[in-house]
Design an enzyme around this catalytic site. Structure first.
Site, PDB file in Angstrom:
ATOM      1  CG  ASP A   1       1.578 -12.436   4.569  1.00  0.00           C
ATOM      2  OD1 ASP A   1       0.475 -11.881   4.376  1.00  0.00           O
ATOM      3  OD2 ASP A   1       2.290 -12.208   5.560  1.00  0.00           O
TER       4      ASP A   1
ATOM      5  CG  ASP B   1       7.342  -9.847  -9.212  1.00  0.00           C
ATOM      6  OD1 ASP B   1       6.662 -10.595  -8.479  1.00  0.00           O
ATOM      7  OD2 ASP B   1       6.921  -9.391 -10.285  1.00  0.00           O
TER       8      ASP B   1
ATOM      9  CG  HIS C   1       0.951 -12.310  11.129  1.00  0.00           C
ATOM     10  ND1 HIS C   1       1.003 -11.075  11.750  1.00  0.00           N
ATOM     11  CD2 HIS C   1       1.049 -12.062   9.801  1.00  0.00           C
ATOM     12  CE1 HIS C   1       1.144 -10.140  10.817  1.00  0.00           C
ATOM     13  NE2 HIS C   1       1.165 -10.708   9.642  1.00  0.00           N
TER      14      HIS C   1
ATOM     15  N   PRO D   1       0.680  -5.450  -8.168  1.00  0.00           N
ATOM     16  CG  PRO D   1       2.273  -4.790  -6.579  1.00  0.00           C
ATOM     17  CD  PRO D   1       1.042  -4.315  -7.309  1.00  0.00           C
TER      18      PRO D   1
ATOM     19  CD  GLN E   1       2.932  -1.710  -1.287  1.00  0.00           C
ATOM     20  OE1 GLN E   1       1.920  -2.318  -1.598  1.00  0.00           O
ATOM     21  NE2 GLN E   1       4.021  -2.343  -0.862  1.00  0.00           N
TER      22      GLN E   1
ATOM     23  CG  ASP F   1       3.307  -7.721   8.026  1.00  0.00           C
ATOM     24  OD1 ASP F   1       3.454  -8.721   8.747  1.00  0.00           O
ATOM     25  OD2 ASP F   1       2.512  -7.713   7.068  1.00  0.00           O
TER      26      ASP F   1
ATOM     27  CB  THR G   1      -1.397  -6.507  -1.268  1.00  0.00           C
ATOM     28  OG1 THR G   1      -0.449  -6.770  -2.312  1.00  0.00           O
ATOM     29  CG2 THR G   1      -0.715  -5.669  -0.222  1.00  0.00           C
TER      30      THR G   1
HETATM   31  N1  SAM Z   1      -1.728  -9.367   5.826  1.00  0.00           N
HETATM   32  C1  SAM Z   1      -1.868  -8.578   4.666  1.00  0.00           C
HETATM   33  C2  SAM Z   1      -3.204  -8.690   3.980  1.00  0.00           C
HETATM   34  O1  SAM Z   1      -3.721  -9.794   3.785  1.00  0.00           O
HETATM   35  O2  SAM Z   1      -3.777  -7.647   3.626  1.00  0.00           O
HETATM   36  C3  SAM Z   1      -0.736  -8.722   3.746  1.00  0.00           C
HETATM   37  C4  SAM Z   1       0.515  -8.318   4.454  1.00  0.00           C
HETATM   38  S1  SAM Z   1       1.994  -8.012   3.596  1.00  0.00           S
HETATM   39  C5  SAM Z   1       2.218  -6.338   4.064  1.00  0.00           C
HETATM   40  C6  SAM Z   1       1.631  -7.967   1.877  1.00  0.00           C
HETATM   41  C7  SAM Z   1       2.869  -7.659   1.061  1.00  0.00           C
HETATM   42  O3  SAM Z   1       2.796  -8.280  -0.225  1.00  0.00           O
HETATM   43  C8  SAM Z   1       3.090  -6.154   0.765  1.00  0.00           C
HETATM   44  O4  SAM Z   1       4.142  -5.683   1.551  1.00  0.00           O
HETATM   45  C9  SAM Z   1       3.397  -6.116  -0.753  1.00  0.00           C
HETATM   46  O5  SAM Z   1       4.467  -5.239  -1.062  1.00  0.00           O
HETATM   47  C10 SAM Z   1       3.738  -7.578  -1.032  1.00  0.00           C
HETATM   48  N2  SAM Z   1       3.580  -7.991  -2.429  1.00  0.00           N
HETATM   49  C11 SAM Z   1       2.554  -7.725  -3.270  1.00  0.00           C
HETATM   50  N3  SAM Z   1       2.795  -8.265  -4.475  1.00  0.00           N
HETATM   51  C12 SAM Z   1       4.006  -8.908  -4.408  1.00  0.00           C
HETATM   52  C13 SAM Z   1       4.794  -9.650  -5.327  1.00  0.00           C
HETATM   53  N4  SAM Z   1       4.400  -9.856  -6.602  1.00  0.00           N
HETATM   54  N5  SAM Z   1       5.981 -10.156  -4.891  1.00  0.00           N
HETATM   55  C14 SAM Z   1       6.408  -9.974  -3.619  1.00  0.00           C
HETATM   56  N6  SAM Z   1       5.689  -9.266  -2.714  1.00  0.00           N
HETATM   57  C15 SAM Z   1       4.509  -8.733  -3.088  1.00  0.00           C
END
Ligand code: SAM
Length: 286
Positions: free
Chosen positions: A159, A140, A65, A166, A34, A89, A161
């Site tokens: 938590d 993953d 959070h 992904p 990303q 984060d 995206t």
């Molecule tokens: N608070 C945020 C929101 O609701 O928009 C989400 C915060 S956190 C930054 C989301 C994280 O999920 C991202 O850093 C992303 O890289 C991660 N992520 C997405 N798909 C994933 C997967 N399949 N496995 C592990 N992490 C994943």
């Protein structure tokens, strides 16, 4: 105020947008997963944006959070082993670590760069990353859960995206079946579940159906305010096989030994109430 620079996220499908005043772009990079941008805002502190979508601001991240963590941690009778999928984060992690019952937290984030960038620009969210109870896995979350031991986790926090790219595979019944398999007898999961206003009849309803089809028969969504996310109103959904997500240990919540800025026992109680349109949309789903 003479404000010349703004960051705007447009939610075209819902005919809305939200803007924050920007002082400067502090960081920008494209990772294999990303695009990460960090802005210094005029009034909201630092801001993290992934692929053009708001993730975290200094000013309002406590709402999300705290609600992603404390309701679930006060619902499970004795949460010791916690797994966070996503959460790069580290804001969710920092709230989990406030609970003295927690002995081990594994955070499985697909994109290590999100965590490294957060360490630099959101140091207060990452202040306890060196806590000996924490293990970071950069990979993953879907694959990680498939390989995790059965019956081994008290609380699983997703938590992620939005359910695209992904994160799409974190919102379907195959994933929830794996979650059910790894949860202990009293195990509970909690998942960020988008906007009650925009998504009750789409993503949230689908989430309930997929969780229930996977065997997580107890499902409840808790709404809470979150200004930088679409509609300004967000939610998390708790699910389990046996534990009722609407019963929590109020006494433990009232006697919590740490400081929060939004969560308390009364907020928890209030967040369990469904507005009428959510009651109609979600309560009869089987
Ligand atoms: N608070 C945020 C929101 O609701 O928009 C989400 C915060 S956190 C930054 C989301 C994280 O999920 C991202 O850093 C992303 O890289 C991660 N992520 C997405 N798909 C994933 C997967 N399949 N496995 C592990 N992490 C994943």
């Amino acid at each position: 105020m003479n404000q010349s620079k703004w960051f705007t996220e447009i939610w075209a499908g819902d005919g809305s947008s939200f803007s924050l005043g920007i002082e400067e772009l502090l960081h920008s990079e494209q990772t294999p997963y990303q695009n990460i941008e960090i802005y210094k805002t005029t009034h909201w502190g630092n801001l993290m944006v992934l692929d053009g979508c708001y993730m975290v601001s200094d000013r309002d991240n406590f709402l999300y959070h705290e609600m992603m963590t404390h309701p679930a941690l006060f619902t499970h009778p004795d949460p010791q082993t916690v797994v966070i999928i996503g959460g790069g984060d580290c804001g969710t992690l920092s709230e989990v670590l406030k609970h003295p019952s927690v002995k081990k937290v594994v955070q499985v984030e697909i994109d290590e760069r999100v965590t490294r960038v957060a360490e630099k620009f959101f140091p207060e969210l990452c202040a306890n990353n060196n806590d000996p109870r924490v293990e970071f896995v950069f990979g993953d979350g879907i694959q990680w859960i498939e390989q995790a031991a059965a019956n081994s986790i008290d609380l699983l926090i997703v938590d992620s995206t939005d359910p695209v790219g992904p994160a799409a595979g974190l919102f379907n019944r195959e994933f929830f079946s794996q979650c059910l398999r790894v949860l202990g007898d009293q195990g509970l999961m909690v998942q960020q579940s988008e906007s009650p206003l925009y998504h009750t009849h789409s993503i949230i309803k689908e989430l309930h159906l997929e969780m229930k089809a996977a065997g997580l028969t107890q499902v409840h969504t808790l709404p809470f305010p979150q200004p930088i996310y679409p509609s300004g109103w967000w939610s998390c959904t708790m699910a389990s096989k046996d534990l009722n997500p609407k019963t929590y240990n109020r006494q433990r919540a009232e006697q919590k030994t740490f400081i929060t800025h939004y969560y308390n026992a009364d907020i928890h109680q209030a967040a369990l109430a469904y507005p009428e349109f959510m009651r109609r949309g979600l309560e009869s789903l089987t």
